[in-house]
Design a protein around this motif. Structure first.
Motif, mmCIF file in Angstrom:
data_model
loop_
_atom_site.group_PDB
_atom_site.id
_atom_site.type_symbol
_atom_site.label_atom_id
_atom_site.label_comp_id
_atom_site.label_asym_id
_atom_site.label_seq_id
_atom_site.Cartn_x
_atom_site.Cartn_y
_atom_site.Cartn_z
ATOM 1 N N MET A 128 -4.467 17.867 -10.191
ATOM 2 C CA MET A 128 -5.122 17.529 -9.911
ATOM 3 C C MET A 128 -5.012 15.675 -10.048
ATOM 4 N N ALA A 129 -4.809 14.902 -9.399
ATOM 5 C CA ALA A 129 -3.960 13.528 -9.593
ATOM 6 C C ALA A 129 -4.643 13.161 -10.761
ATOM 7 N N SER A 130 -3.902 12.386 -11.440
ATOM 8 C CA SER A 130 -4.095 11.150 -12.220
ATOM 9 C C SER A 130 -5.162 9.533 -11.407
ATOM 10 N N ILE A 131 -5.859 8.984 -11.899
ATOM 11 C CA ILE A 131 -6.048 7.472 -10.980
ATOM 12 C C ILE A 131 -5.171 6.820 -10.907
ATOM 13 N N LYS A 132 -4.106 7.401 -12.512
ATOM 14 C CA LYS A 132 -3.114 6.109 -12.328
ATOM 15 C C LYS A 132 -2.325 6.842 -11.284
ATOM 16 N N LEU A 133 -1.469 8.081 -11.064
ATOM 17 C CA LEU A 133 -1.271 8.575 -10.057
ATOM 18 C C LEU A 133 -0.805 8.409 -8.393
ATOM 19 N N ASN A 134 -3.148 7.791 -8.268
ATOM 20 C CA ASN A 134 -3.341 7.288 -6.833
ATOM 21 C C ASN A 134 -2.646 6.200 -6.517
ATOM 22 N N LYS A 135 -3.220 5.494 -7.737
ATOM 23 C CA LYS A 135 -2.580 4.035 -7.754
ATOM 24 C C LYS A 135 -1.755 3.730 -6.740
ATOM 25 N N ILE A 136 -0.204 4.482 -8.419
ATOM 26 C CA ILE A 136 0.868 4.168 -7.574
ATOM 27 C C ILE A 136 1.525 4.377 -6.279
ATOM 28 N N THR A 137 0.537 5.909 -5.824
ATOM 29 C CA THR A 137 1.400 5.973 -4.523
ATOM 30 C C THR A 137 1.093 5.392 -4.392
ATOM 31 N N SER A 138 -0.457 4.698 -4.050
ATOM 32 C CA SER A 138 -0.622 3.455 -3.473
ATOM 33 C C SER A 138 0.338 2.535 -3.303
ATOM 34 N N VAL A 139 0.543 2.332 -4.243
ATOM 35 C CA VAL A 139 1.380 0.559 -4.301
ATOM 36 C C VAL A 139 2.824 1.443 -3.637
ATOM 37 N N TRP A 140 3.624 2.518 -3.761
ATOM 38 C CA TRP A 140 4.476 3.048 -2.664
ATOM 39 C C TRP A 140 4.299 2.656 -1.225
ATOM 40 N N LEU A 184 -5.471 0.156 0.088
ATOM 41 C CA LEU A 184 -5.984 -0.664 -0.909
ATOM 42 C C LEU A 184 -7.116 -0.534 -1.837
ATOM 43 N N LYS A 185 -7.882 -0.025 -0.790
ATOM 44 C CA LYS A 185 -9.316 0.800 -1.454
ATOM 45 C C LYS A 185 -9.059 1.272 -2.534
ATOM 46 N N ILE A 186 -8.192 2.377 -2.678
ATOM 47 C CA ILE A 186 -7.490 3.152 -3.955
ATOM 48 C C ILE A 186 -7.305 1.959 -5.201
ATOM 49 N N LEU A 187 -6.417 1.307 -4.558
ATOM 50 C CA LEU A 187 -5.421 0.391 -5.666
ATOM 51 C C LEU A 187 -6.922 -0.338 -6.417
ATOM 52 N N PHE A 188 -7.696 -0.532 -5.488
ATOM 53 C CA PHE A 188 -8.247 -1.702 -6.163
ATOM 54 C C PHE A 188 -10.034 -1.567 -6.779
ATOM 55 N N SER A 189 -10.218 0.581 -7.181
ATOM 56 C CA SER A 189 -11.446 0.854 -7.714
ATOM 57 C C SER A 189 -11.159 1.454 -8.627
ATOM 58 N N SER A 190 -12.002 0.987 -8.672
ATOM 59 C CA SER A 190 -12.664 1.761 -10.434
ATOM 60 C C SER A 190 -12.073 3.356 -10.873
ATOM 61 N N SER A 191 -12.322 4.297 -10.609
ATOM 62 C CA SER A 191 -12.479 5.425 -10.230
ATOM 63 C C SER A 191 -11.377 6.018 -9.154
#
Ligand code: HEM
Length: 480
Positions: free
Chosen positions: A1-13, A473-480
């Motif tokens: 299961m991917a962490s929130i941090k991984l979801n966010k950085i993958t979104s940035v990529w 962008l939603k993933i990047l700025f969501s809190s969960s």
């Protein structure tokens, strides 16, 4: 299961890759318009744009594959978030330095920067070559650390023989190596090998640059190193995409997960060996190269492509033939992408056959084949992942409306754009000409047609960009 941090950085990529892709396509269309004499750029602008387009495209589709592999790998082993961030930071710095060297410094030696061209630049700023070499160093360091880190994580869980799935070559293996791990491992070995070659190449460039004429490189050695690096990375990035397909195709189809069989293990191990020697086909016209290498180049070109393509096409055919599966956009992109990869691969094999290469060498057949497996192959593998990733966290019922139109634009635009290159190649129109002489006027007409179709492809990419980036962008700025 991917962490929130991984979801966010993958979104940035994903957002970064798509943004850079848009700019690079615009440069590509401008090149075709210039070749078609619809616009008029100076030769230096044309070649700076060609250099920016080529290296940016190679870079973004390599990191797109790496980001996807990094994300999926978290299902099997822990990956380093810090290294992922470091790779992102160094990629951004590297790209900015590279763009400064081309857009401001007018560096224009093509993405292959074949020795001694970078030292013979006319009309560029004096600092541009050093800035270009510096940008490659920054990019190379970031990507090397990332690749080594991912490989290390695999080897913490799997032994070397398990990572290469050698136990699957015998009956009833006790440990199973997932196809994703096998293909990623094979690919990372190739990536690390070619990045190390790039390090040697850069050291030799720097040595000559700072030697005040006391040290001169061997041109044949430099060409071998350049193509070992360039050809290999351009091919390995496709395999990153294939690793993702082996993991996700069955999953999004609603079918059981694909397993590693003896023939999958054998085919990918063969690919590891042959992909590293196929680059010799770039040196057919270098008659001082020992003849044996040319023969190895032709044979390796066949053997590098056939096993991987064979088992992948076989696996996908078995998965879809007379089987009711789900066809969300992700799988449609994967499926069309595999067809593009195979067609581009066949066109490459035609060109890598020595008797054909005498005719096709450095004609538009070359951009024809590599744009086929990139623009209609690897790009689609990554878009499939980007789409799958972005809808994981959104309302899935909302995302269907524009699918058919977008795919139609992508296919019509992509096929037309590629055909203009193929017909140009068959007509012996040379590649890398900013404008064509009057004897080759058909080249200009084909370029204009190519630009028109490329613009249709571009519209499809814009639609993907808006839909996918909005969700990222939603993933990047969501809190969960
Ligand atoms: C619709 C999208 C695209 C357009 C309009 C386009 C256009 C072009 C054109 C006109 C050239 C110069 C061809 C020549 O030799 O005369 C070129 C070269 C190139 N393109 Fe593209 N391209 C597109 C997509 C891609 C993609 C997806 C990749 C991915 C890797 C890519 C990678 C390259 C590379 C590596 C070169 C060689 C540059 C060099 O010779 O230094 N292109 N492209």
């Amino acid at each position: 299961m991917a962490s929130i941090k991984l979801n966010k950085i993958t979104s940035v990529w994903i957002i970064s890759v798509l943004l850079l892709f848009i700019v690079s396509i615009v440069l590509g269309i401008l090149m075709r318009l210039n070749q078609g004499e619809v616009i008029s750029q100076s030769p230096i602008t044309f070649y700076s744009n060609m250099t920016t387009h080529g290296l940016t495209m190679i870079g973004i589709w390599f990191v797109a594959g790496m980001a996807a592999v990094n994300y999926i790998m978290e299902r099997y082993v822990k990956t380093s978030y810090t290294v992922n961030v470091l790779a992102l930071v160094l990629t951004v710095i590297g790209i900015l330095m590279f763009w400064a060297s081309t857009f401001i410094g007018h560096f224009h030696s093509a993405w292959t920067f074949l020795y001694p061209l970078p030292f013979k630049e006319m009309g560029s700023e004096t600092w541009a070559t050093l800035m270009f070499l510096g940008s490659l160093t920054v990019l190379g360091v970031g990507w090397l650390i990332w690749s080594i880190s991912l490989m290390t994580q695999i080897l913490k869980k799997y032994s070397i023989s398990q990572a290469f799935a050698w136990q699957h070559l015998r009956k009833n293996p006790t440990v199973e190596t997932p196809p994703f791990i096998l293909i990623t491992m094979i690919t990372l070995v190739g990536v690390i090998a070619c990045l190390l070659a790039a390090v040697v190449l850069l050291v030799l460039f720097y040595a000559e640059y700072f030697s005040n004429g006391n040290f001169v490189n061997d041109a044949l050695l430099m060409k071998n190193l350049t193509y070992f690096f360039g050809h290999t990375i351009a091919n390995e990035m496709l395999y990153l995409g294939l690793a993702v397909i082996y993991e996700l195709f069955s999953e999004v189809s609603g079918r059981p997960k694909w397993k590693t069989t003896w023939y999958v293990a054998l085919a990918w191990n063969c690919t590891l060996v042959f992909i590293l020697t196929a680059f010799f086909h770039h040196l057919y016209m270098d008659f001082v190269q020992p003849q044996g290498f040319q023969i190895i180049g032709q044979l390796a070109s066949y053997f590098a492509s056939l096993p991987a393509a064979g088992v992948t096409v076989f696996s996908i055919s078995i998965a879809v033939y007379r089987t009711k599966i789900k066809w969300p956009l992700t799988n449609l992109l994967f499926f069309i992408g595999v067809i593009g990869w195979v067609i581009g691969g066949l066109a490459a094999v035609i060109d890598s056959t020595i008797s054909n290469n005498i005719v096709l060498h450095n004609t538009l057949w070359v951009p024809a084949h590599f744009h086929t497996y990139n623009a209609m192959g690897n790009v689609l593998f990554s878009l499939g992942f980007f789409y799958w990733f972005s809808i994981q966290f959104s309302d899935k019922t909302k995302v269907k409306k524009s699918t058919t139109l977008t795919l139609a634009l992508l296919l019509i635009g992509g096929i037309g754009f590629l055909l203009a290159f193929y017909i140009g190649g068959a007509e012996s129109i040379p590649r890398r000409y900013s404008i064509y002489p009057s004897e080759l006027s058909i080249g200009a007409s084909l370029a204009t047609i190519g630009a028109a179709f490329a613009s249709i492809y571009f519209i499809a990419i814009l639609i993907f960009f808006f839909n996918i980036s909005k969700r990222c962008l939603k993933i990047l700025f969501s809190s969960s």
